[in-house]
Design an enzyme around this catalytic site. Structure first.
Site, PDB file in Angstrom:
ATOM      1  N   HIS A  37      33.810  19.959  73.802  1.00 27.49           N
ATOM      2  CA  HIS A  37      34.449  21.232  74.155  1.00 27.49           C
ATOM      3  C   HIS A  37      35.730  20.979  74.937  1.00 27.49           C
ATOM      4  O   HIS A  37      36.755  21.647  74.716  1.00 27.49           O
ATOM      5  CB  HIS A  37      33.521  22.061  75.053  1.00 27.49           C
ATOM      6  CG  HIS A  37      32.255  22.538  74.402  1.00 27.49           C
ATOM      7  ND1 HIS A  37      31.022  22.095  74.808  1.00 27.49           N
ATOM      8  CD2 HIS A  37      32.023  23.424  73.402  1.00 27.49           C
ATOM      9  CE1 HIS A  37      30.082  22.707  74.095  1.00 27.49           C
ATOM     10  NE2 HIS A  37      30.657  23.510  73.227  1.00 27.49           N
ATOM     11  N   VAL A 176      34.253  15.140  67.980  1.00 24.89           N
ATOM     12  CA  VAL A 176      34.247  14.240  69.141  1.00 24.89           C
ATOM     13  C   VAL A 176      32.849  13.630  69.239  1.00 24.89           C
ATOM     14  O   VAL A 176      31.843  14.348  69.161  1.00 24.89           O
ATOM     15  CB  VAL A 176      34.595  15.018  70.435  1.00 24.89           C
ATOM     16  CG1 VAL A 176      34.622  14.082  71.635  1.00 24.89           C
ATOM     17  CG2 VAL A 176      35.942  15.728  70.265  1.00 24.89           C
TER      18      VAL A 176
HETATM   19  P1  AMP Z   1      29.457  25.701  70.598  1.00 21.55           P
HETATM   20  O1  AMP Z   1      29.492  25.886  72.075  1.00 21.55           O
HETATM   21  O2  AMP Z   1      28.458  24.706  70.129  1.00 21.55           O
HETATM   22  O3  AMP Z   1      29.403  27.015  69.840  1.00 21.55           O
HETATM   23  O4  AMP Z   1      30.862  25.051  70.201  1.00 21.55           O
HETATM   24  C1  AMP Z   1      32.064  25.654  70.573  1.00 21.55           C
HETATM   25  C2  AMP Z   1      33.183  25.008  69.820  1.00 21.55           C
HETATM   26  O5  AMP Z   1      33.223  23.615  70.123  1.00 21.55           O
HETATM   27  C3  AMP Z   1      33.021  25.113  68.285  1.00 21.55           C
HETATM   28  O6  AMP Z   1      34.290  25.317  67.703  1.00 21.55           O
HETATM   29  C4  AMP Z   1      32.463  23.772  67.931  1.00 21.55           C
HETATM   30  O7  AMP Z   1      32.754  23.373  66.607  1.00 21.55           O
HETATM   31  C5  AMP Z   1      33.189  22.880  68.924  1.00 21.55           C
HETATM   32  N1  AMP Z   1      32.468  21.623  69.111  1.00 21.55           N
HETATM   33  C6  AMP Z   1      31.198  21.458  69.555  1.00 21.55           C
HETATM   34  N2  AMP Z   1      30.873  20.147  69.555  1.00 21.55           N
HETATM   35  C7  AMP Z   1      31.953  19.481  69.083  1.00 21.55           C
HETATM   36  C8  AMP Z   1      32.246  18.117  68.832  1.00 21.55           C
HETATM   37  N3  AMP Z   1      31.354  17.143  69.046  1.00 21.55           N
HETATM   38  N4  AMP Z   1      33.464  17.804  68.351  1.00 21.55           N
HETATM   39  C9  AMP Z   1      34.379  18.762  68.106  1.00 21.55           C
HETATM   40  N5  AMP Z   1      34.166  20.059  68.326  1.00 21.55           N
HETATM   41  C10 AMP Z   1      32.971  20.432  68.807  1.00 21.55           C
END
Ligand code: AMP
Length: 284
Positions: A37, A176
């Site tokens: 994030h 990431v």
């Molecule tokens: P979430 O809180 O899981 O809904 O994720 C919020 C945002 O962070 C979304 O756009 C996810 O795709 C991105 N995100 C979560 N984990 C990763 C990661 N490991 N690498 C890149 N983006 C991420």
């Protein structure tokens, strides 16, 4: 950093910033933040004048058997992490603010929502598209950043923004990973020590398939088989799907001649993990 909980306060803040000619970049999240994030937040900082991060665990994207109530939350820690990144606004609305009583309007991105995670989580992408449309309407960002870990989500949102003539640039950010290759995820917190060790099989399988592809293998059956073999070596892993599909339409393909997405979803106990790799021929 300002913390805004009220929808009309968020609107007002954005209006003032836009009037002053500032470019607002939004990073939507469900909180329980990790380095993945924070990379999105830094990319947002580089792409705009003002960074808004939303934290909202969106009930409509969770199915009846999903982990909405159990989804990890730690607002105080998230607040500190975002403060340290010089985020301008942390938008943290309540469910009631986002879904006013009697709400009955949803956004459905039809075809792209059906395969992959859509096939095992019916209604999930309807919830995602709806909440993201709402966040766009409230925060009125010039751009928004989404991670490629949730590749299908990124495609659904790109399609929605295009189809509904939304004036928002959608920016994708590479996955990431932890040092051993595991894609970072808030849900990794569910993993026991042995599951955490085993979970590296997702990225290991994708890496092996990518190497095979680079050596000239283009057949879906062979590439999927390499990933499956890797996943099956882990007794703690329950495979939900391994798919090779067109990177744009997400329709299944038999062989790679245009950019393709190799995507996996695996359960470890109560953790559902996803990962993917885009495979394309050089110059393609
Ligand atoms: P979430 O809180 O899981 O809904 O994720 C919020 C945002 O962070 C979304 O756009 C996810 O795709 C991105 N995100 C979560 N984990 C990763 C990661 N490991 N690498 C890149 N983006 C991420």
């Amino acid at each position: 950093m300002q913390i805004i909980e009220d929808v009309s306060d968020m609107r007002q803040w954005s209006k003032t910033q836009r009037r002053a000619g500032r470019r607002i970049v939004l990073v939507p999240t469900m909180g329980f933040l990790h380095e993945g994030h924070l990379c999105l937040v830094r990319a947002a900082r580089a792409r705009g004048d003002r960074v808004v991060v939303s934290i909202f665990v969106n009930p409509t994207q969770f199915g009846p058997g999903d982990d909405f109530a159990a989804y990890p939350r730690d607002f105080e820690r998230d607040r500190r992490l975002l403060e340290a990144e010089n985020v301008d606004v942390l938008f943290h609305p309540s469910v009631r603010q986002i879904y006013p009583p009697g709400a009955q309007t949803f956004v459905e991105v039809e075809q792209l929502s059906l395969p992959l995670c859509g096939s095992v989580r019916p209604g999930h992408f309807r919830g995602v598209a709806t909440v993201v449309a709402k966040l766009f309407n409230i925060a009125r960002p010039d751009a928004a950043i989404f991670g490629a870990k949730d590749y299908q989500q990124l495609q659904v949102i790109r399609r929605m923004a295009c189809d509904l003539n939304m004036d928002v640039e959608i920016i994708g950010h590479p996955i990431v990973r932890e040092a051993d290759g595991l894609a970072m995820s808030s849900r990794n917190a569910y993993l026991s020590a042995s599951e955490r060790q085993a979970a590296v099989c997702l990225s290991r399988g994708l890496c092996k398939a990518e190497r095979l592809f680079k050596r000239g293998e283009s057949a879906a059956a062979r590439l999927i088989d390499v990933v499956m073999t890797e996943l099956r070596r882990e007794p703690l892993a329950t495979v939900e799907y391994v798919k090779l599909c067109d990177a744009e339409t997400l329709a299944d393909v038999d062989a790679i001649d245009a950019p393709a997405l190799l995507a996996v979803a695996v359960r470890f106990g109560r953790a559902r993990l996803i990962d993917n790799r885009v495979l394309k021929h050089q110059g393609g």
